[in-house]
Design an enzyme around this catalytic site. Structure first.
Site, PDB file in Angstrom:
ATOM      1  N   TRP A 132     -56.108 -34.751  52.107  1.00 52.62           N
ATOM      2  CA  TRP A 132     -57.332 -35.041  51.108  1.00 52.62           C
ATOM      3  C   TRP A 132     -57.476 -36.717  51.227  1.00 52.62           C
ATOM      4  CZ3 TRP A 132     -53.707 -38.217  48.992  1.00 52.62           C
ATOM      5  CH2 TRP A 132     -52.321 -37.919  49.065  1.00 52.62           C
ATOM      6  N   LYS A 156     -61.282 -26.813  57.303  1.00 49.37           N
ATOM      7  CA  LYS A 156     -60.097 -26.113  56.473  1.00 49.37           C
ATOM      8  C   LYS A 156     -59.899 -27.196  55.998  1.00 49.37           C
ATOM      9  CE  LYS A 156     -57.015 -24.310  53.759  1.00 49.37           C
ATOM     10  NZ  LYS A 156     -56.360 -25.060  53.352  1.00 49.37           N
ATOM     11  N   GLU A 230     -51.501 -34.687  64.332  1.00 47.33           N
ATOM     12  CA  GLU A 230     -51.449 -35.956  63.235  1.00 47.33           C
ATOM     13  C   GLU A 230     -50.082 -35.993  62.237  1.00 47.33           C
ATOM     14  OE1 GLU A 230     -50.806 -38.230  60.974  1.00 47.33           O
ATOM     15  OE2 GLU A 230     -52.344 -38.687  60.481  1.00 47.33           O
ATOM     16  N   CYS A 264     -51.332 -42.540  56.149  1.00 49.83           N
ATOM     17  CA  CYS A 264     -50.467 -41.982  56.585  1.00 49.83           C
ATOM     18  C   CYS A 264     -49.999 -42.930  57.428  1.00 49.83           C
ATOM     19  CB  CYS A 264     -50.670 -41.164  57.969  1.00 49.83           C
ATOM     20  SG  CYS A 264     -52.207 -41.396  58.786  1.00 49.83           S
TER      21      CYS A 264
END
Length: 458
Positions: A132, A156, A230, A264
């Site tokens: 998200w 998805k 990832e 990230c």
């Protein structure tokens, strides 16, 4: 009984929308439709696929405000940061359209006794399981590369941003992408696991946690299907004694609080040599202390809420456990009262190996300061992590910093004297527990293709 998912505004706690989960029959029908669409799409000339991808980029720019409103409402991204996300996505589309013929074109190679043709052929339906934190970018990053290569794509997406997922599905079709080439699936984790077994699904790409990566990678491997993973990171930024501190502090502040630190490749660990530690610390804490969280709809807000309440709870637990283990909380560290999933900018010092702040990814606006003696110690601490996605080096001697980045930093991406995020022209991906595979820079176009050798004897 019909099952459903509610999306919740993380700034207010108010319910936005309720989405019924798709039944297994509906999912199977969508997968079959995607496979049929692939059979047609793979025969579409590359030049035509590139035109459609370019139109997707143009529509992303046209609908930037609509997408910004969705991202801000669904996951709390400050409205001022949303344009950068859609702009990057449009740039990915442009780069892909410009370079697809070069990356995916046939190659000729001679061999003893004949000549060879190397062709990059699409393989089928690719499943993307996405988080998200960048609701548009995470989708575009994998989908465009696979689509322009001639594959069909299933998405998805994380349930809290399903509104954005459906908006992207409409946008892709409006840009001229044939129905079924890009499809959104409103499904849960168990359905996703079963979906990987579907014979029409030929590859899986995931952005998420190492735990999710292990599960998806194992499932894909058991089905003999390629995966790209990832999996986040605990990025270290080294500040050496000859660094320009104005530049270093400004970049580190941006790298830590952008997207509320839910990135990230956020700057997470600041490893500073002893000679300049005190001054760097003073400036960093001073600038971070001036940043207050606020309404993400306000264009002046730099720090919005965390995307979900459980994410904030987990972050606070990591902070408290680190303090209990001996870390010093120099700034923040207290759970706010009131509505919304807000968390203050926090700074932890005196962090030791074995503690959450040293070992784990802190997915929020928490900076970790680590003092080291010299360059050698900085490199050792930077690489003392199970992760290996991004990082950075600040030094006045650019050649020195570049040498460290190229030869000594055990990550897939490194910044030198700045904080840059993903670039359409450059590969994106990591090593160790940060996953495997590459996206961007043309590399993603070749992840899910059949690199076919044709040997021609005269």
């Amino acid at each position: 009984m019909e099952r459903s998912i509610q999306t919740v505004n993380p700034a207010t706690g108010e319910v936005i929308e309720t989405y019924p989960l798709m039944s297994d029959d509906t999912v199977n029908a969508r997968v079959a439709a995607a496979h049929r669409a692939f059979e047609r799409w793979k025969t579409t000339p590359l030049a035509e696929r590139a035109k459609i991808v370019r139109r997707i980029g143009a529509l992303l720019r046209e609908r930037a405000d609509e997408l910004a409103e969705l991202m801000t409402r669904e996951m709390g991204k400050p409205i001022a940061q949303c344009g950068g996300e859609t702009g990057l996505c449009a740039g990915i589309c442009d780069y892909s359209a410009d370079h697809a013929a070069e990356v995916l074109g046939d190659e000729q190679r001679d061999f003893d006794g004949g000549r060879g043709l190397i062709s990059y052929q699409p393989i089928g339906v690719i499943l993307g399981i996405q988080p998200w934190n960048f609701p548009v970018y995470q989708v575009v990053r994998y989908a465009i590369a696979s689509i322009i290569a001639g594959n069909a794509v299933l998405l998805k997406h994380a349930p809290n941003v399903w509104g954005t997922a459906l908006a992207l599905e409409r946008l892709f079709v409006d840009a001229g992408l044939p129905e079924g080439v890009f499809s959104v699936l409103l499904i849960d984790t168990e359905q996703t696991e079963r979906l990987i077994e579907n014979d029409h699904v030929r590859g899986v790409t995931l952005t998420g946690s190492p735990a999710a990566g292990r599960a998806v990678g194992a499932k894909a491997g058991a089905c003999l299907k390629k995966s790209v993973l990832e999996l986040g990171s605990n990025d270290a930024y080294m500040i050496l004694e000859d660094a320009d501190l104005d530049t270093a502090v400004a970049a580190c502040v941006q790298g830590r609080i952008y997207n509320a630190g839910q990135t990230c490749i956020a700057a997470k660990r600041f490893i500073v040599v002893d000679a300049i530690y005190d001054e760097f610390r003073r400036r960093l804490v001073e600038q971070l202390a001036a940043i207050e969280y606020g309404d993400p709809r306000d264009p002046n807000t730099a720090l919005g809420p965390l995307a979900r309440a459980d994410l904030r709870d987990n972050l606070h637990d990591q902070v408290r456990r680190s303090i209990d283990a001996g870390a010093t909380c120099t700034l923040g560290g207290e759970m706010p009262d009131g509505p919304g999933n807000f968390y203050p900018v926090t700074v932890l010092e005196n962090v030791e190996p074995g503690t959450p702040a040293y070992e784990e990814e802190l997915f929020g606006p928490v900076a970790v300061l680590i003092r080291v003696a010299d360059e050698a110690a900085a490199i050792r601490v930077a690489n003392d992590s199970r992760y290996g996605l991004g990082g950075g080096v600040f030094a006045g001697d650019v050649e020195r910093a570049t040498r460290i980045a190229r030869d000594l930093f055990d990550t897939g991406m490194i910044n030198v004297n700045g904080y840059q995020m993903a670039q359409p022209e450059l590969p994106f991906g990591g090593v160790k527990d940060s996953g495997y595979g590459r996206e961007h820079g043309g590399f993603g176009m070749r992840e899910f293709v059949n690199i076919k050798s044709v040997m021609i004897t005269p």
